[in-house]
Design a protein around this motif. Structure first.
Motif, PDB file in Angstrom:
ATOM      1  N   LEU A 168      -4.104  -9.085  10.601  1.00  0.00           N
ATOM      2  CA  LEU A 168      -3.087  -9.064   9.547  1.00  0.00           C
ATOM      3  C   LEU A 168      -2.070  -7.937   9.763  1.00  0.00           C
ATOM      4  O   LEU A 168      -0.866  -8.118   9.538  1.00  0.00           O
ATOM      5  CB  LEU A 168      -3.753  -8.902   8.175  1.00  0.00           C
ATOM      6  CG  LEU A 168      -4.568 -10.096   7.672  1.00  0.00           C
ATOM      7  CD1 LEU A 168      -5.321  -9.722   6.398  1.00  0.00           C
ATOM      8  CD2 LEU A 168      -3.680 -11.296   7.409  1.00  0.00           C
ATOM      9  N   CYS A 169      -2.562  -6.786  10.221  1.00  0.00           N
ATOM     10  CA  CYS A 169      -1.683  -5.622  10.317  1.00  0.00           C
ATOM     11  C   CYS A 169      -0.819  -5.633  11.576  1.00  0.00           C
ATOM     12  O   CYS A 169       0.304  -5.116  11.553  1.00  0.00           O
ATOM     13  CB  CYS A 169      -2.517  -4.342  10.245  1.00  0.00           C
ATOM     14  SG  CYS A 169      -3.314  -4.134   8.625  1.00  0.00           S
ATOM     15  N   SER A 170      -1.300  -6.216  12.649  1.00  0.00           N
ATOM     16  CA  SER A 170      -0.449  -6.340  13.836  1.00  0.00           C
ATOM     17  C   SER A 170       0.722  -7.262  13.527  1.00  0.00           C
ATOM     18  O   SER A 170       1.859  -7.037  13.981  1.00  0.00           O
ATOM     19  CB  SER A 170      -1.257  -6.866  15.025  1.00  0.00           C
ATOM     20  OG  SER A 170      -1.769  -8.154  14.743  1.00  0.00           O
ATOM     21  N   ARG A 175       0.483   2.843   3.939  1.00  0.00           N
ATOM     22  CA  ARG A 175      -0.829   2.927   3.274  1.00  0.00           C
ATOM     23  C   ARG A 175      -1.916   2.330   4.156  1.00  0.00           C
ATOM     24  O   ARG A 175      -3.049   2.817   4.184  1.00  0.00           O
ATOM     25  CB  ARG A 175      -0.778   2.192   1.937  1.00  0.00           C
ATOM     26  CG  ARG A 175       0.014   2.907   0.861  1.00  0.00           C
ATOM     27  CD  ARG A 175      -0.049   2.138  -0.446  1.00  0.00           C
ATOM     28  NE  ARG A 175       0.883   2.663  -1.415  1.00  0.00           N
ATOM     29  CZ  ARG A 175       1.164   2.087  -2.573  1.00  0.00           C
ATOM     30  NH1 ARG A 175       0.566   0.947  -2.894  1.00  0.00           N
ATOM     31  NH2 ARG A 175       2.035   2.624  -3.414  1.00  0.00           N
ATOM     32  N   TYR A 176      -1.556   1.256   4.856  1.00  0.00           N
ATOM     33  CA  TYR A 176      -2.547   0.631   5.750  1.00  0.00           C
ATOM     34  C   TYR A 176      -3.016   1.616   6.812  1.00  0.00           C
ATOM     35  O   TYR A 176      -4.211   1.714   7.115  1.00  0.00           O
ATOM     36  CB  TYR A 176      -1.958  -0.642   6.369  1.00  0.00           C
ATOM     37  CG  TYR A 176      -1.979  -0.707   7.869  1.00  0.00           C
ATOM     38  CD1 TYR A 176      -3.172  -0.877   8.576  1.00  0.00           C
ATOM     39  CD2 TYR A 176      -0.796  -0.599   8.604  1.00  0.00           C
ATOM     40  CE1 TYR A 176      -3.183  -0.932   9.961  1.00  0.00           C
ATOM     41  CE2 TYR A 176      -0.799  -0.656   9.985  1.00  0.00           C
ATOM     42  CZ  TYR A 176      -1.993  -0.821  10.660  1.00  0.00           C
ATOM     43  OH  TYR A 176      -2.003  -0.857  12.026  1.00  0.00           O
ATOM     44  N   LYS A 177      -2.082   2.362   7.385  1.00  0.00           N
ATOM     45  CA  LYS A 177      -2.437   3.310   8.447  1.00  0.00           C
ATOM     46  C   LYS A 177      -3.375   4.396   7.928  1.00  0.00           C
ATOM     47  O   LYS A 177      -4.338   4.778   8.594  1.00  0.00           O
ATOM     48  CB  LYS A 177      -1.176   3.927   9.047  1.00  0.00           C
ATOM     49  CG  LYS A 177      -0.324   2.924   9.822  1.00  0.00           C
ATOM     50  CD  LYS A 177       0.988   3.519  10.280  1.00  0.00           C
ATOM     51  CE  LYS A 177       1.861   2.487  10.999  1.00  0.00           C
ATOM     52  NZ  LYS A 177       3.173   3.014  11.398  1.00  0.00           N
ATOM     53  N   TYR A 223     -11.237  -0.674   5.763  1.00  0.00           N
ATOM     54  CA  TYR A 223     -10.576  -1.800   6.410  1.00  0.00           C
ATOM     55  C   TYR A 223     -10.156  -2.901   5.435  1.00  0.00           C
ATOM     56  O   TYR A 223      -9.141  -3.566   5.654  1.00  0.00           O
ATOM     57  CB  TYR A 223     -11.465  -2.364   7.522  1.00  0.00           C
ATOM     58  CG  TYR A 223     -11.639  -1.386   8.659  1.00  0.00           C
ATOM     59  CD1 TYR A 223     -10.551  -0.985   9.421  1.00  0.00           C
ATOM     60  CD2 TYR A 223     -12.881  -0.829   8.959  1.00  0.00           C
ATOM     61  CE1 TYR A 223     -10.687  -0.078  10.460  1.00  0.00           C
ATOM     62  CE2 TYR A 223     -13.038   0.080   9.994  1.00  0.00           C
ATOM     63  CZ  TYR A 223     -11.943   0.461  10.736  1.00  0.00           C
ATOM     64  OH  TYR A 223     -12.085   1.372  11.751  1.00  0.00           O
ATOM     65  N   TYR A 224     -10.922  -3.116   4.372  1.00  0.00           N
ATOM     66  CA  TYR A 224     -10.488  -4.122   3.402  1.00  0.00           C
ATOM     67  C   TYR A 224      -9.207  -3.657   2.712  1.00  0.00           C
ATOM     68  O   TYR A 224      -8.275  -4.453   2.525  1.00  0.00           O
ATOM     69  CB  TYR A 224     -11.556  -4.393   2.347  1.00  0.00           C
ATOM     70  CG  TYR A 224     -11.059  -5.329   1.264  1.00  0.00           C
ATOM     71  CD1 TYR A 224     -10.996  -6.699   1.476  1.00  0.00           C
ATOM     72  CD2 TYR A 224     -10.592  -4.840   0.037  1.00  0.00           C
ATOM     73  CE1 TYR A 224     -10.501  -7.561   0.506  1.00  0.00           C
ATOM     74  CE2 TYR A 224     -10.090  -5.686  -0.932  1.00  0.00           C
ATOM     75  CZ  TYR A 224     -10.056  -7.044  -0.695  1.00  0.00           C
ATOM     76  OH  TYR A 224      -9.543  -7.892  -1.653  1.00  0.00           O
ATOM     77  N   SER A 225      -9.153  -2.398   2.336  1.00  0.00           N
ATOM     78  CA  SER A 225      -7.945  -1.859   1.698  1.00  0.00           C
ATOM     79  C   SER A 225      -6.750  -2.005   2.637  1.00  0.00           C
ATOM     80  O   SER A 225      -5.661  -2.419   2.227  1.00  0.00           O
ATOM     81  CB  SER A 225      -8.159  -0.385   1.330  1.00  0.00           C
ATOM     82  OG  SER A 225      -9.247  -0.239   0.451  1.00  0.00           O
ATOM     83  N   ALA A 226      -6.968  -1.677   3.914  1.00  0.00           N
ATOM     84  CA  ALA A 226      -5.897  -1.794   4.899  1.00  0.00           C
ATOM     85  C   ALA A 226      -5.419  -3.241   5.005  1.00  0.00           C
ATOM     86  O   ALA A 226      -4.214  -3.521   5.038  1.00  0.00           O
ATOM     87  CB  ALA A 226      -6.387  -1.301   6.261  1.00  0.00           C
ATOM     88  N   ALA A 227      -6.368  -4.181   5.046  1.00  0.00           N
ATOM     89  CA  ALA A 227      -6.007  -5.599   5.134  1.00  0.00           C
ATOM     90  C   ALA A 227      -5.218  -6.041   3.906  1.00  0.00           C
ATOM     91  O   ALA A 227      -4.272  -6.836   4.016  1.00  0.00           O
ATOM     92  CB  ALA A 227      -7.262  -6.447   5.293  1.00  0.00           C
TER      93      ALA A 227
END
Length: 588
Positions: free
Chosen positions: A246-248, A279-281, A289-293
């Protein structure tokens, strides 16, 4: 003659037993023409051999149905002490002098009494508890605490246990007293219930869990875990891969869009998306990782909207994209509907993937319902990214350690139970004229639709969220905003312990932990969103309660009525002696 002797011998050894009745005083409220008043009642419990049924009698009838909260409280009790209650019937009786409100407010007391009966614990009847019971043994908020303190003082209750975070209450009239904290401009006073209790000769204590309640009322030691939560390695690796995907995509979107110039409104959307990637970083650095996603999903919806808007799609091109997305949705539905659910992780994955697919389809359908091009692009972009999120989450299928027998009937029953629990909370909110819970009714109706359509897994998920929505509203009753972080932290500790307990039994709650992590990440920045995810986590951290087999069997200490037994023994002994003498008497 031999048959008579055998029958008499059977009667001799037959146990003349009576089920022991357990009791605890209840605090309640009753509705009068001038408002609510405190009231008392008595709760009794008998346990007999049976089929796991629950019987409840209330004299007189309560204003709200208490059957479902009684059933849930019994399930929590059996789960808390790991007892197999399936071969016993539980007979509860509530007696009061007048009609009381009822509903879920006696849940904690019912759980306490059930555990005391199963473990044969002595109850201190000078102490009582008022509060709901929630997943994980959490004591939840109730209304009418001042009135209940008044009622307790009248019958000589020494100590009342109340839910943590409900120390303050609002009363209608302005009062000048030591227990008044603040006087509002609306002719109301905020009072300290602990100080108010002292003025009435009642000791008021706040409690968070059923373990604390057991300690105060029975003396049973509180379970101390004192363990660090070790995140399941399989979960971490899988969630990390979801996040990377998702983040890439979010970073690629950002790179492609950064060279463009936007109108003011679109520039704001772009900046918000960029902030979410920041925030993801930070979340990844902390291995959240769930928060980042979640942050990357939010960024992707905004970036996708800006990208589609710049493409300046014609209606024909939009329809083509809709057709492609609907085809992907149909294929995705077919794949997951064929999945065999073997673990709690499978069940949770089905719930969250299916929910995302439905949301994707709903948004795609909205594209056809609106005329405004900007709205069309918004719904199209959100639907696309929701489908991508569903695909990302599907990698959790076939994960999890412990397998369960998860059949359709069990899921259907658990879905129905959860709907009843949610409705009971909703009706309780209505009783106290609380508002702002339209979302709860909406979720309940959606869960009922899923039940009718045979999608029991999604029904369980939505009903759990509906109950969580009600609990969130209840949790804000009488709680000062300055206390919200403290209440949230206490609940997060309870969730952590629940997850640790689950891990001991080979279950790691994927959704429950994800929401727990997200609530932790949000609490300093958005306390109300954090509290909502806390409630979601509580409801979804122990789904195994509906499917697992308990390891212990009940072994009751059954009380014998010595007078009856003595009488029967003497009677049978006399008969046997008479028969023996008759046989020995010489024939003439």
């Amino acid at each position: 003659m031999k048959k008579i002797i055998i029958l008499l011998m059977f009667l001799l050894i037959m146990p003349f037993v009576y089920a022991k009745e357990y009791h605890i005083p209840l605090l309640a409220v009753r509705e009068t023409t001038s408002g609510f008043e405190g009231s008392t009642a008595d709760l009794y419990l008998e346990i007999q051999k049976g089929k796991g049924r629950i019987f409840l009698d209330t004299y007189p009838l309560t204003k709200l149905d208490t059957q479902m909260s009684t059933r849930f409280a019994k399930e929590i009790a059996c789960s808390e002490i790991d007892f197999d209650c399936s071969n016993y019937d539980f007979i509860y009786t509530i007696k009061s002098d007048s009609v009381i409100v009822g509903g879920p407010s006696a849940g904690a007391a019912i759980t306490l009494l059930t555990i005391a009966a199963l473990e044969n614990l002595e109850l201190n009847e000078n102490i009582t508890i008022t509060g709901t019971i929630n997943s994980g043994g959490l004591i939840g908020p109730v209304g009418g605490l001042k009135e209940k303190i008044d009622a307790a003082s009248e019958i000589g209750i020494i100590t009342i246990l109340i839910p943590h975070g409900e120390r303050t209450a609002e009363i209608e009239n302005i009062t000048i007293a030591d227990y008044v904290i603040n006087i509002s401009i609306e002719n109301k006073s905020i009072i300290d219930l602990i100080k108010y209790g002292k003025s009435k000769g009642v000791n008021v204590l706040e409690v968070s869990t059923i373990d604390e309640v057991l300690y105060y009322i029975t003396g049973r030691e509180i379970k101390k875990l004192n363990q660090t939560l070790e995140i399941d390695k399989e979960y971490m690796e899988t969630m990390k891969s979801v996040t990377n995907g998702l983040c890439s995509k979010a970073l690629n979107f950002q790179k492609e869009l950064s060279i463009n110039e936007f109108e003011d409104s679109d520039q704001k959307i772009f900046e918000n998306a960029v902030n979410l990637t920041k925030r993801y970083k930070k979340a990844v650095e902390n291995e959240k990782y769930y928060s980042a996603a979640s942050y990357c999903f939010g960024a992707n919806t905004k970036f996708a909207y800006l990208t589609l808007k710049q493409e300046d799609l014609t209606n024909s091109e939009i329809l083509t994209k809709i057709t492609e997305i609907k085809s992907h949705i149909a294929n995705m539905n077919k794949v997951i509907d064929e999945k065999k659910l073997k673990t709690i992780t499978d069940l949770e994955t089905y719930m969250i993937v299916k929910e995302r697919i439905i949301e994707a389809e709903e948004n795609i359908d909205k594209v056809l319902d609106v005329e405004n091009t900007t709205e069309k692009i918004y719904y199209l972009s959100y639907g696309m990214e929701r489908l991508n999120s569903a695909i990302s989450w599907s990698v959790f299928f076939d994960k999890g350690q412990k397998e369960f027998v998860i059949n359709e009937e069990d899921i259907k029953k658990s879905c129905m139970d959860k709907i009843y629990e949610a409705e009971e909370r909703y009706n309780y909110l209505n009783t106290f004229s609380l508002n702002n819970f339209e979302d709860t009714q909406k979720e309940i109706n959606l869960a009922k639709n899923d039940l009718e359509n045979g999608d029991y897994e999604l029904c369980l998920f939505k009903a759990s969220k509906a109950k969580a929505n009600s609990d969130l509203i209840l949790n804000t009753i009488g709680v000062e905003e300055s206390q919200l972080l403290d209440v949230t932290n206490q609940k997060l500790d309870i969730i952590k312990n629940n997850i640790i307990e689950g891990q001991r039994e080979g279950v790691f709650p994927v959704i429950g932990y994800s929401y727990y992590e997200y609530a932790n990440d949000l609490k300093e920045r958005d306390i109300f969103s954090s509290m909502l995810f806390v409630e979601y986590s509580l409801e979804l951290s122990n789904l195994d309660i509906y499917f697992k087999e308990k390891s212990k069997k009940i072994d009751f200490n059954i009380d014998f009525d010595n007078n009856v037994v003595s009488f029967v023994l003497i009677f049978i002994s006399g008969l046997l002696i008479g028969i023996w003498i008759g046989k020995k008497k010489p024939k003439k």
